[in-house]
Design an enzyme around this catalytic site. Structure first.
Site, PDB file in Angstrom:
ATOM      1  N   ASP A  14       0.820  -1.224   0.000  1.00 59.72           N
ATOM      2  CA  ASP A  14       0.000   0.000   0.000  1.00 59.72           C
ATOM      3  C   ASP A  14       0.848   1.266   0.000  1.00 59.72           C
ATOM      4  OD1 ASP A  14      -2.478  -1.559   0.362  1.00 59.72           O
ATOM      5  OD2 ASP A  14      -1.748  -1.882   2.394  1.00 59.72           O
ATOM      6  N   GLY A  16       1.848   2.990  -2.620  1.00 59.49           N
ATOM      7  CA  GLY A  16       1.559   3.899  -3.732  1.00 59.49           C
ATOM      8  C   GLY A  16       2.249   3.503  -5.016  1.00 59.49           C
ATOM      9  N   HIS A  42      -4.013  -1.509  -6.885  1.00 62.20           N
ATOM     10  CA  HIS A  42      -3.213  -0.364  -7.311  1.00 62.20           C
ATOM     11  C   HIS A  42      -4.141   0.762  -7.757  1.00 62.20           C
ATOM     12  CE1 HIS A  42       0.576  -3.041  -8.029  1.00 62.20           C
ATOM     13  NE2 HIS A  42       0.179  -2.992  -6.782  1.00 62.20           N
ATOM     14  N   ARG A 304     -10.415  -2.485   4.180  1.00 59.72           N
ATOM     15  CA  ARG A 304     -10.059  -2.572   5.596  1.00 59.72           C
ATOM     16  C   ARG A 304      -9.206  -1.376   6.021  1.00 59.72           C
ATOM     17  NH1 ARG A 304      -7.536  -8.523   6.295  1.00 59.72           N
ATOM     18  NH2 ARG A 304      -6.476  -7.882   4.378  1.00 59.72           N
ATOM     19  N   THR A 416       3.594  14.081  -3.721  1.00 58.82           N
ATOM     20  CA  THR A 416       2.930  14.990  -2.785  1.00 58.82           C
ATOM     21  C   THR A 416       1.418  15.059  -3.011  1.00 58.82           C
ATOM     22  OG1 THR A 416       3.420  16.817  -4.290  1.00 58.82           O
ATOM     23  CG2 THR A 416       4.990  16.430  -2.496  1.00 58.82           C
TER      24      THR A 416
END
EC number: 6.3.4.4
Length: 432
Positions: A14, A16, A42, A304, A416
């Site tokens: 997770d 990114g 993804h 979750r 960002t």
């Protein structure tokens, strides 16, 4: 000369990865999935439109890219067709641009049934799987009883093998787990209904990759989950069932390890974990809750809530060792905006009082481990959507620099925000 780059998670998943894969695919001809299955989630946000891919490589959203699913991926025909349908409904050409290894193990309904039955039986000691049959499918592969994509194209032989495997599974489901059996005819009919579609996408992935290498085109390998969930190197038994590390590129696609030019590790500016298992820097206070809220920390596949904690340099150092990481992409820096102070775990204090700088290999060795923190000042300025390094607050730059010092690898990309344009490429992996 083309470059071959692997992108993988350097924490517990997770991190990114999907966004960064999508960002870099404008440089490549092939994007390759080499492990996992449709347990990966993804998430891509392009011009404000959200897409969640579970099985098909993230490069599918770029018209110039051919996507490959290597032999290390466990393939659910049902999940594949569902995902293809969602993409095709949006006008995305999937069938001409997706190639699948005929050596991929299949995930079928009995794998899912077994996954659910086992987790239910374990109760509070459950592993925390996604319930999608991934583990049982890999188990069949190692036991050499699994059905593969190539088996789909000999219907008589497939039916015979399926009957034998279903007898094996249904006996356990009915007599041990006390749940309903999986129906043979329905399973057979459902998979044969889509076998021809899959057949049209089957290819020799290994040969395609080696030809691409000869032609000098760029190739990107897309990892799923994260290093600390690797079946061998993760917090066993609280791990996934595949090799999520750089070694999985070779075994899961047939691409020789010496051909890999750069390994990009994806890290969050903090840490998260889904499901059970050790998590030394986990926060149980308001700070942890605030990170989860600001970071929208909910699983893309399962929904979750993710457990949140401070950045763990000890665990990431282990990821550097295992993967020979060339550079990092740090994501979600903006989530840390507004915190008065930040902490980085620099070492572990073991139950016997010993101070260690590298993570234990087995889950049992994590019991009683305490994080040793270094505290750094936070920043009040906004970093969300900042795309120039010089516009970042000095405290944010100091935080990044300290992490680089602790893990021994530079941060080459900064994210960002969730959109592909909200990114700073400080050193391009394909130009490094």
């Amino acid at each position: 000369m083309g470059k071959s780059v692997a992108i993988l998670g350097a924490q517990w998943g997770d991190e990114g990865k999907g966004k960064i894969v999508d960002l870099l695919t404008d440089r490549v001809k092939y994007v390759v999935r080499y492990q996992g299955g449709h347990n990966a989630g993804h998430t891509l946000i392009i011009n404000g439109e959200k897409t969640v891919l579970r099985l098909i490589p993230s490069g599918i959203l770029r018209d110039n890219v051919t996507c490959l699913i290597g032999n290390g991926v466990v393939l659910s025909p049902e999940a594949l067709m569902k995902e293809m349908g969602e993409l095709e409904a949006r006008g995305i050409n999937v069938r001409d641009r997706l190639k699948i290894s005929e050596a991929c193990p299949l995930i079928l309904p009995y794998h899912v049934a077994m996954d659910h039955a086992r987790e239910a039986a374990l109760g509070k000691n459950k592993i925390g799987t996604t319930g999608r049959g991934i583990g049982p499918a890999y188990e069949d592969k190692v036991a050499r009883r699994g059905l593969r994509v190539s088996d789909l194209f000999d219907k008589e032989a497939f039916a015979e093998k399926l009957k034998d495997i279903l007898d094996y599974y249904n006996f356990q489901l009915v007599h041990y787990y006390k749940v309903e059996p999986v129906d043979f005819q329905k399973t057979l009919d459902d998979v044969f209904a889509i076998a021809d579609v899959i057949k049209g996408m089957v290819a020799d992935v290994t040969t395609l990759l080696h030809q691409a290498r000869k032609e000098g085109v760029n190739i990107l390998f897309e990892g799923a989950q994260g290093t600390m969930l690797d079946i061998d190197h993760g917090t066993y038994p609280f791990v996934t069932s595949s090799n999520t590390t750089a070694g999985g590129v070779a075994t899961g696609s047939g691409f020789g390890p010496r051909n890999l030019d750069y390994v990009l590790g994806i890290i969050k500016a903090y840490c998260t974990r889904v499901g059970s298992g050790p998590f030394t820097t986990e926060l149980f206070d308001e700070v942890g809750a605030e990170i989860a809220r600001k970071g929208n920390e909910f699983g893309a596949v399962t929904g979750r809530p993710r457990r949140c904690g401070w950045f763990d340099a000890v665990a990431v150092r282990r990821a550097v060792q295992i993967n020979s990481i060339s550079g990092f992409c740090m994501t979600k820096l903006d989530v840390l905006d507004g915190f008065e102070e930040l902490k980085i775990c620099t070492a572990y204090k073991m139950p016997n009082g010993e101070i260690v700088e590298y993570a234990p290999m087995a889950a049992k060795d994590w019991k009683g481990v305490e994080p040793i923190y270094e505290t750094m000042p936070g920043w009040s300025e906004n970093t969300f959507r900042v795309t120039k390094r010089e516009e970042l607050p000095q405290a944010a730059l100091d935080y990044i620099k300290r992490i680089e010092e602790l893990v021994g690898v530079p941060v080459d990309i900064l994210s960002t925000g969730p959109d592909r344009v909200e990114t700073m490429i400080l050193r391009d992996p394909f130009a490094a």
